[in-house]
Every structure is written in C-alpha cells, then in structure tokens.
Design a protein around this motif. Structure first.
Motif, PDB file in Angstrom:
ATOM      1  N   LYS A 142       9.187 -17.140 -36.957  1.00 47.35           N
ATOM      2  CA  LYS A 142       8.932 -16.457 -38.063  1.00 47.35           C
ATOM      3  C   LYS A 142       7.703 -15.605 -37.792  1.00 47.35           C
ATOM      4  CE  LYS A 142       8.154 -16.304 -43.042  1.00 47.35           C
ATOM      5  NZ  LYS A 142       8.256 -16.943 -44.090  1.00 47.35           N
ATOM      6  N   LEU A 143       6.780 -16.497 -37.115  1.00 48.76           N
ATOM      7  CA  LEU A 143       5.362 -15.658 -36.589  1.00 48.76           C
ATOM      8  C   LEU A 143       5.922 -14.492 -35.685  1.00 48.76           C
ATOM      9  CD1 LEU A 143       2.334 -15.653 -36.639  1.00 48.76           C
ATOM     10  CD2 LEU A 143       2.247 -17.186 -34.875  1.00 48.76           C
ATOM     11  N   LYS A 144       6.411 -14.803 -34.578  1.00 48.83           N
ATOM     12  CA  LYS A 144       7.064 -13.910 -33.554  1.00 48.83           C
ATOM     13  C   LYS A 144       7.861 -12.619 -34.164  1.00 48.83           C
ATOM     14  CE  LYS A 144       7.414 -17.173 -29.702  1.00 48.83           C
ATOM     15  NZ  LYS A 144       8.426 -17.746 -28.502  1.00 48.83           N
ATOM     16  N   THR A 145       8.727 -13.050 -35.054  1.00 54.35           N
ATOM     17  CA  THR A 145       9.157 -11.765 -35.938  1.00 54.35           C
ATOM     18  C   THR A 145       8.432 -10.828 -36.659  1.00 54.35           C
ATOM     19  OG1 THR A 145      11.302 -13.245 -36.143  1.00 54.35           O
ATOM     20  CG2 THR A 145      11.087 -11.479 -37.448  1.00 54.35           C
ATOM     21  N   GLU A 146       7.534 -11.608 -37.268  1.00 48.80           N
ATOM     22  CA  GLU A 146       6.283 -10.841 -38.036  1.00 48.80           C
ATOM     23  C   GLU A 146       5.432 -10.104 -37.272  1.00 48.80           C
ATOM     24  OE1 GLU A 146       4.502 -13.292 -41.192  1.00 48.80           O
ATOM     25  OE2 GLU A 146       6.330 -13.759 -42.213  1.00 48.80           O
ATOM     26  N   SER A 147       5.315 -10.706 -36.302  1.00 45.49           N
ATOM     27  CA  SER A 147       4.380 -10.076 -35.145  1.00 45.49           C
ATOM     28  C   SER A 147       4.908  -8.814 -34.475  1.00 45.49           C
ATOM     29  CB  SER A 147       3.951 -10.825 -34.227  1.00 45.49           C
ATOM     30  OG  SER A 147       2.936 -12.041 -34.381  1.00 45.49           O
ATOM     31  N   LEU A 148       6.201  -8.998 -34.320  1.00 49.01           N
ATOM     32  CA  LEU A 148       7.066  -7.827 -33.647  1.00 49.01           C
ATOM     33  C   LEU A 148       7.314  -6.653 -34.854  1.00 49.01           C
ATOM     34  CD1 LEU A 148       8.689  -6.911 -31.539  1.00 49.01           C
ATOM     35  CD2 LEU A 148      10.737  -7.925 -32.385  1.00 49.01           C
ATOM     36  N   LEU A 149       7.509  -7.122 -35.905  1.00 45.34           N
ATOM     37  CA  LEU A 149       7.625  -6.050 -37.164  1.00 45.34           C
ATOM     38  C   LEU A 149       6.332  -5.577 -37.227  1.00 45.34           C
ATOM     39  CD1 LEU A 149       9.870  -8.152 -39.561  1.00 45.34           C
ATOM     40  CD2 LEU A 149      10.475  -6.001 -38.174  1.00 45.34           C
ATOM     41  N   LYS A 150       5.232  -6.194 -37.073  1.00 45.92           N
ATOM     42  CA  LYS A 150       3.699  -5.525 -37.332  1.00 45.92           C
ATOM     43  C   LYS A 150       3.473  -4.574 -36.177  1.00 45.92           C
ATOM     44  CE  LYS A 150       1.776  -9.086 -40.257  1.00 45.92           C
ATOM     45  NZ  LYS A 150       0.619  -9.957 -40.436  1.00 45.92           N
ATOM     46  N   GLN A 151       3.710  -4.975 -35.193  1.00 46.86           N
ATOM     47  CA  GLN A 151       3.659  -4.361 -34.035  1.00 46.86           C
ATOM     48  C   GLN A 151       4.435  -2.924 -34.044  1.00 46.86           C
ATOM     49  OE1 GLN A 151       1.327  -4.566 -31.679  1.00 46.86           O
ATOM     50  NE2 GLN A 151       1.769  -2.289 -30.999  1.00 46.86           N
ATOM     51  N   GLN A 152       5.745  -3.097 -34.306  1.00 46.41           N
ATOM     52  CA  GLN A 152       6.528  -1.755 -34.622  1.00 46.41           C
ATOM     53  C   GLN A 152       6.132  -0.790 -35.726  1.00 46.41           C
ATOM     54  OE1 GLN A 152      10.417  -3.575 -35.611  1.00 46.41           O
ATOM     55  NE2 GLN A 152      10.966  -3.647 -33.243  1.00 46.41           N
ATOM     56  N   ALA A 153       5.520  -1.470 -36.789  1.00 42.12           N
ATOM     57  CA  ALA A 153       4.885  -0.708 -38.168  1.00 42.12           C
ATOM     58  C   ALA A 153       3.709   0.106 -37.491  1.00 42.12           C
ATOM     59  CB  ALA A 153       4.563  -1.391 -39.146  1.00 42.12           C
ATOM     60  N   LEU A 185       8.032 -26.396 -37.388  1.00 40.59           N
ATOM     61  CA  LEU A 185       6.923 -25.951 -36.605  1.00 40.59           C
ATOM     62  C   LEU A 185       7.784 -24.820 -35.714  1.00 40.59           C
ATOM     63  CD1 LEU A 185       4.071 -25.631 -35.569  1.00 40.59           C
ATOM     64  CD2 LEU A 185       4.474 -27.368 -33.898  1.00 40.59           C
ATOM     65  N   GLU A 186       8.850 -25.168 -35.068  1.00 42.95           N
ATOM     66  CA  GLU A 186       9.783 -24.157 -34.190  1.00 42.95           C
ATOM     67  C   GLU A 186      10.146 -23.009 -35.265  1.00 42.95           C
ATOM     68  OE1 GLU A 186      12.921 -26.340 -32.426  1.00 42.95           O
ATOM     69  OE2 GLU A 186      11.517 -27.415 -31.248  1.00 42.95           O
ATOM     70  N   LYS A 187      10.583 -23.325 -36.337  1.00 50.56           N
ATOM     71  CA  LYS A 187      10.765 -22.230 -37.572  1.00 50.56           C
ATOM     72  C   LYS A 187       9.716 -21.407 -37.512  1.00 50.56           C
ATOM     73  CE  LYS A 187      14.777 -24.827 -39.649  1.00 50.56           C
ATOM     74  NZ  LYS A 187      14.984 -25.429 -40.995  1.00 50.56           N
ATOM     75  N   LEU A 188       8.604 -21.821 -37.844  1.00 51.98           N
ATOM     76  CA  LEU A 188       7.285 -21.174 -38.280  1.00 51.98           C
ATOM     77  C   LEU A 188       7.042 -20.315 -37.002  1.00 51.98           C
ATOM     78  CD1 LEU A 188       5.260 -23.446 -40.275  1.00 51.98           C
ATOM     79  CD2 LEU A 188       6.618 -21.583 -41.396  1.00 51.98           C
TER      80      LEU A 188
END
Length: 104
Positions: free
Chosen positions: A59-70, A53-56
């Motif tokens: 990963k969710l935070k990383t993907e959210s950050l990447l989407k926001q940057q995009a 769960l912590e890994k997910l």
C-alpha cells in the motif's frame, strides 16, 4: 503366606511409585502441551503480522507511486502555465499600450 504378603506389598509399593511417576509425566506432558499451544499462537500472530506488514508495504509503494505521479502532473501543468502567463502578460501590456495610443 508371609512370602506372598511380602511380594504383594512390594508390588503395591511399585504400583504406587508407578502411579506417582505416571502423574508427574502427565503433568509434564500437560505443561509441554500448554507451551506448545502458546508458541503456536505466537507463531500464528507473527505470520499474521508479517502478512499485514507486507500488505502495508504494498500500500505504501502504491501511495508513493500515486503521489509521485501527482507531483509530476502538477509539475507538468505548472510548466505549461508559465508560457501562457508570460504570453498573457505580454498581451496585457500590449493591450494597455494600444489603449494609450488610442487615447493620444
């Protein structure tokens, strides 16, 4: 002799009772060991699930950050395109005006 036989029978009865008690205690011990093993397995699964769960979450935070940057990059690009299009639109209009003037 009779007293010795009575004592012997008494000790045999006690031995039999102790053996039965020992058997019951052994069964209880085995049951407690089984329950302990089940609880340990469940605990290990929960720890594993928490780690997953912590890994997910990471990963969710990383993907959210990447989407926001995009999204921010796309917004920046769209803002850059607006002045170009208006400039191009004006130049096209002025080119069309120039052509009309040349024909006349």
């Amino acid at each position: 002799m009779n007293a010795k036989e009575v004592n012997l029978n008494t000790y045999k009865d006690r031995e039999h009772e102790y053996e039965m008690l020992n058997g019951q205690l052994q069964k209880e011990k085995d049951e407690l060991n089984r329950q302990y093993k089940q609880l340990q397995d469940e605990f290990d699964r929960k720890i594993s699930n928490n780690e997953e769960l912590e890994k997910l979450h990471a990963k969710l935070k990383t993907e959210s950050l990447l989407k926001q940057q995009a999204v921010n990059k796309l917004h920046e690009i769209m803002n850059r395109k607006d002045p170009r299009e208006t400039g191009k639109g004006k130049s096209k209009v002025s080119n069309a005006d120039l052509r009309r003037k040349r024909r006349i």
